[in-house]
Design a protein around this motif. Sequence first.
Motif, PDB file in Angstrom:
ATOM      1  N   GLY A  35      -1.852  -7.400   6.436  1.00 12.98           N
ATOM      2  CA  GLY A  35      -1.501  -7.416   5.016  1.00 12.98           C
ATOM      3  C   GLY A  35      -2.515  -6.801   4.082  1.00 12.98           C
ATOM      4  N   VAL A  36      -3.612  -6.275   4.609  1.00 14.23           N
ATOM      5  CA  VAL A  36      -4.622  -5.619   3.770  1.00 14.23           C
ATOM      6  C   VAL A  36      -4.111  -4.237   3.372  1.00 14.23           C
ATOM      7  CG1 VAL A  36      -6.954  -4.642   3.724  1.00 14.23           C
ATOM      8  CG2 VAL A  36      -6.553  -6.871   4.794  1.00 14.23           C
ATOM      9  N   LYS A  37      -4.103  -3.963   2.085  1.00 18.34           N
ATOM     10  CA  LYS A  37      -3.547  -2.697   1.592  1.00 18.34           C
ATOM     11  C   LYS A  37      -4.601  -1.663   1.186  1.00 18.34           C
ATOM     12  CE  LYS A  37       0.821  -3.802   1.903  1.00 18.34           C
ATOM     13  NZ  LYS A  37       1.692  -3.118   2.859  1.00 18.34           N
ATOM     14  N   GLY A  38      -5.844  -2.106   1.003  1.00 15.76           N
ATOM     15  CA  GLY A  38      -6.901  -1.185   0.595  1.00 15.76           C
ATOM     16  C   GLY A  38      -7.868  -0.920   1.739  1.00 15.76           C
ATOM     17  N   LEU A  39      -8.028   0.328   2.109  1.00 17.32           N
ATOM     18  CA  LEU A  39      -8.943   0.720   3.177  1.00 17.32           C
ATOM     19  C   LEU A  39     -10.010   1.635   2.592  1.00 17.32           C
ATOM     20  CD1 LEU A  39      -6.290   1.597   5.942  1.00 17.32           C
ATOM     21  CD2 LEU A  39      -7.450  -0.601   5.581  1.00 17.32           C
ATOM     22  N   GLN A  62       1.674   2.943   4.428  1.00 16.68           N
ATOM     23  CA  GLN A  62       1.531   1.494   4.575  1.00 16.68           C
ATOM     24  C   GLN A  62       0.321   0.925   3.838  1.00 16.68           C
ATOM     25  OE1 GLN A  62       2.043   0.243   8.847  1.00 16.68           O
ATOM     26  NE2 GLN A  62       2.096   2.450   9.166  1.00 16.68           N
ATOM     27  N   ALA A  63      -0.636   1.786   3.513  1.00 16.62           N
ATOM     28  CA  ALA A  63      -1.861   1.328   2.857  1.00 16.62           C
ATOM     29  C   ALA A  63      -2.410   2.435   1.967  1.00 16.62           C
ATOM     30  CB  ALA A  63      -2.898   0.924   3.899  1.00 16.62           C
ATOM     31  N   VAL A  64      -3.417   2.074   1.188  1.00 18.42           N
ATOM     32  CA  VAL A  64      -4.086   3.031   0.318  1.00 18.42           C
ATOM     33  C   VAL A  64      -5.472   3.286   0.891  1.00 18.42           C
ATOM     34  CG1 VAL A  64      -4.942   3.460  -2.006  1.00 18.42           C
ATOM     35  CG2 VAL A  64      -2.819   2.191  -1.681  1.00 18.42           C
ATOM     36  N   VAL A  65      -5.777   4.548   1.132  1.00 30.26           N
ATOM     37  CA  VAL A  65      -7.046   4.926   1.763  1.00 30.26           C
ATOM     38  C   VAL A  65      -7.962   5.575   0.729  1.00 30.26           C
ATOM     39  CG1 VAL A  65      -8.136   6.262   3.602  1.00 30.26           C
ATOM     40  CG2 VAL A  65      -5.842   5.323   3.941  1.00 30.26           C
TER      41      VAL A  65
END
Length: 212
Positions: A35-39, A62-65
């Motif tokens: 569930g972590v969206k920020g990488l 699926q996420a923000v890099v």
Amino acid sequence: MTVLEEVLASGVCAVMRKLPPEKTNDIAGALVAGGVKGLEVTLDSEQPFEVIKRLRQTYGDQAVVGAGTVLTAKQAEEAIEAGAQFIFAPILVQETIKAAKAKGIPVIPGVFTPTEAYQATEWGADLVKVFPAECVGPSFIKSVKGPLSHIGIMPTGGVDLDTIPAFIKAGASAVGAGGALLKKDLIEANDWDGLTSLAQAFVDKVAEAREK
């Protein structure tokens, strides 16, 4: 939902610092599954631009890099060229903020005083990162949010499952998590299920604190 809104939604941004490049895809996959969206790929890591590019290709939907430990405008520009969707910095440098904003990229610089927090937003910062947060604790954020309630704050440094509730209740918009989330033993053992469970625990802690 904007890039920044997506990061803030899960409430957790993973600080991916000096991780084995060959494992970053598996690590990111485990974090996203939790569930972590920020990488946040820190630029003091090995092959950071290549990792950013690869993670965008693999997990871009699926996420923000983004890029972290960005110290100069040149680094910000290089990271954005590699595909970084946000810029994190441990320090406050106006040129870095300008470089990111010129490309329409959210930028979150590091601050340690109310004056720096205000100056950062005046220069265009979307949010500020209180770093290192363990040195001041949740009470600092609560105090700063009194007269500067319009400034979004993300504590980073010393954030773990025990401290998350206090930081969120003090007014933090989200948290940045490094070693407490990206545990070396899990990564060394390739325990991706364990990392996913831990990531889920971090996300759940933020959600629970927001509800109370």
